[in-house]
Design an enzyme around this catalytic site. Structure first.
Site, short mmCIF file in Angstrom:
data_model
loop_
_atom_site.label_atom_id
_atom_site.label_comp_id
_atom_site.label_asym_id
_atom_site.label_seq_id
_atom_site.Cartn_x
_atom_site.Cartn_y
_atom_site.Cartn_z
N GLY A 12 0.81 -1.22 0.00
CA GLY A 12 0.00 0.00 0.00
C GLY A 12 0.83 1.26 0.00
N ASP A 13 1.95 1.27 0.74
CA ASP A 13 2.77 2.49 0.81
C ASP A 13 3.30 2.84 -0.58
OD1 ASP A 13 2.84 2.48 3.83
OD2 ASP A 13 3.81 0.58 3.42
N ARG A 44 -8.31 -5.04 -0.19
CA ARG A 44 -7.77 -4.90 1.18
C ARG A 44 -7.01 -3.58 1.28
NH1 ARG A 44 -2.46 -8.98 0.76
NH2 ARG A 44 -1.01 -7.26 0.49
N GLU A 83 -5.48 -0.07 1.51
CA GLU A 83 -5.91 1.30 1.20
C GLU A 83 -6.09 1.54 -0.30
OE1 GLU A 83 -4.44 4.49 3.55
OE2 GLU A 83 -4.34 5.86 1.86
O1 TRH Z 1 -0.83 -4.34 0.19
P1 TRH Z 1 -1.83 -3.71 1.06
O2 TRH Z 1 -2.36 -4.54 2.11
O3 TRH Z 1 -1.21 -2.40 1.67
C1 TRH Z 1 -1.36 -1.99 3.03
C2 TRH Z 1 -2.36 -0.94 3.24
O4 TRH Z 1 -2.10 0.16 2.44
C3 TRH Z 1 -2.35 -0.51 4.69
O5 TRH Z 1 -3.30 0.48 4.92
C4 TRH Z 1 -0.99 -0.02 5.03
O6 TRH Z 1 -0.95 0.34 6.35
C5 TRH Z 1 -0.03 -1.11 4.74
O7 TRH Z 1 -0.11 -1.51 3.39
C6 TRH Z 1 1.37 -0.69 5.03
O8 TRH Z 1 -3.08 -3.23 0.17
P2 TRH Z 1 -3.29 -1.97 -0.80
O9 TRH Z 1 -3.26 -0.70 -0.04
O10 TRH Z 1 -4.47 -2.26 -1.58
O11 TRH Z 1 -2.02 -2.00 -1.74
C7 TRH Z 1 -1.82 -2.95 -2.73
C8 TRH Z 1 -1.18 -2.29 -3.94
O12 TRH Z 1 -0.70 -3.30 -4.84
C9 TRH Z 1 -2.16 -1.45 -4.74
O13 TRH Z 1 -1.50 -0.29 -5.22
C10 TRH Z 1 -2.53 -2.34 -5.92
C11 TRH Z 1 -1.23 -3.06 -6.12
N1 TRH Z 1 -1.34 -4.34 -6.84
C12 TRH Z 1 -0.93 -4.40 -8.16
O14 TRH Z 1 -0.52 -3.39 -8.74
N2 TRH Z 1 -0.98 -5.60 -8.79
C13 TRH Z 1 -1.43 -6.74 -8.21
O15 TRH Z 1 -1.44 -7.81 -8.85
C14 TRH Z 1 -1.87 -6.65 -6.84
C15 TRH Z 1 -2.40 -7.88 -6.16
C16 TRH Z 1 -1.81 -5.44 -6.19
#
Ligand code: TRH
Length: 355
Positions: free
Chosen positions: A16-17, A253, A255
């Site tokens: 997410g970061d 999931r 953010e």
């Molecule tokens: O990976 P995350 O669980 O990230 C989390 C949250 O941001 C949380 O709030 C934070 O505190 C923590 O990280 C540190 O879920 P999130 O936020 O959805 O981020 C996933 C990212 O990965 C998003 O930008 C989409 C990207 N992604 C792809 O680009 N391709 C993929 O195949 C997948 C599965 C994800």
């Protein structure tokens, strides 16, 4: 005139970061700004943003900032990551016009966000003494910093051909099949979700993670199943968005995927990032209050139950509400969000006011 931006991102865990920082950096660069993105661990960008860097976007390692002599017009620290003191000292030395210093916070629908958005934090001591840091809170209401929404996003969505995209991934919807994506933290209710999806033929698209191992094991124990599973590789961010657009129901999931599921305009279930102190419970409820405010009491109750159950905040059976009805609401919600100023536009106008 285009401004220069230094955007700092520290990877705590998951994606997410880096996901939020990359989206913001590339959106600002696409709008003509010059962006240096400082990341301490850029490894996920290999699959999230493959290929050449977009014009006007530079990628730097966090440690390079110690030797950097210039400071941009705007400095953004994402999610309260503490900037290297040597860099802060150079920010303070950038006189007579120090940079606009912003802390981009986590997304929440809780009421403190409107109260805290835009608050100043004057620095009285340390390397940054004399500077002011301002809090910038993304959010869902007009008195917040809004959500990331690229200028082309809604147009791309309108032009999207789900069937063609699925074919590009080697996939095809079978007759009367429902398509569901699953991007999740390890979840003890996974088995219950599979049971709930058995009610009709379903193509279940599994993003990388724990579910890719567990779902085939759980299904192997069943004599017959309505579920057809497909393990996806890591997709680029723009392909990941398209995955959400192509499905009838998305489990997301954290953010960033949570926001993208809302732009997809499809029913979705959010697995919130769990916090040891339980702060995620009220955060989940606050979003549901906003999101479900315009639905019938019956629909709202079904979705609340599903979300709480999937998040381990309520015991009891896990049941899927009616999707076509939820689909109308998803479009309504997207239109509602789309009428507000997006996050990058708000940052751009703030930067022009103060520079
Ligand atoms: O990976 P995350 O669980 O990230 C989390 C949250 O941001 C949380 O709030 C934070 O505190 C923590 O990280 C540190 O879920 P999130 O936020 O959805 O981020 C996933 C990212 O990965 C998003 O930008 C989409 C990207 N992604 C792809 O680009 N391709 C993929 O195949 C997948 C599965 C994800």
């Amino acid at each position: 005139m285009a401004l220069k931006w230094d955007l700092f991102c520290q990877v705590i865990d998951n994606f997410g970061d880096v996901g939020v920082a990359w989206r913001l950096a590339s959106d600002l660069a696409a709008r003509g700004e010059h962006v240096r993105l400082w990341i301490d661990d850029p490894s996920a960008l290999q699959w999230m943003a493959p290929g050449a860097l977009p014009p006007r976007l530079e990628l730097r390692h966090w440690s390079d900032s110690l030797n950097e002599t210039t400071v941009a017009d705007v400095v953004i620290e994402t999610f309260g990551c503490d900037l290297p003191q040597a860099f802060v000292a150079r920010m303070a030395a950038r006189q007579p016009s120090p940079p606009l210093w912003l802390n981009l916070e986590y997304l929440s629908a809780e009421s403190y966000v409107e109260r805290s958005h835009g608050l100043n934090s004057p620095q009285f001591s340390g390397a940054g003494a004399g500077l002011n840091k301002q809090f910038f809170y993304p959010g869902f209401t007009p008195r917040t910093g809004g959500l990331l929404r690229e200028p082309h996003l809604l147009r791309d969505l309108a032009d999207f051909d789900a069937q063609a995209w699925l074919a590009s991934q080697g996939l095809q919807r079978r007759s009367a099949e429902r398509i569901v994506s699953l991007f999740a933290y390890p979840n003890p209710r996974l088995d219950d979700l599979l049971q709930a999806l058995e009610d009709r033929p379903t193509l279940l698209l599994l993003c990388p993670g724990d579910a890719q191992q567990r779902v085939p094991e759980l299904l192997r124990q069943q004599a017959q199943t309505n579920l057809r599973c497909h393990a996806l590789p890591y997709l680029s961010q723009s392909e990941f968005d398209r995955l959400l657009w192509a499905c009838d129901l998305n489990f997301v999931r954290g953010e960033d995927s949570f926001v993208r599921a809302q732009w997809a305009g499809k029913p979705f279930v959010w697995q919130i990032y769990p916090q040891a102190d339980g702060a995620h419970g009220p955060k989940l409820e606050a979003f549901m209050d906003l999101w479900l405010a315009q639905t019938s009491a019956e629909q709202a109750s079904l979705w609340r139950t599903l979300w709480r159950t999937w998040n381990g905040l309520q015991a009891g059976p896990l049941a899927l509400p009616d999707l076509p009805q939820a689909q109308n609401h998803a479009l309504f919600w997207r239109e509602h969000l789309g009428s507000a100023a997006d996050l990058s536009s708000q940052l751009l106008s703030l930067s022009r006011k103060t520079s």
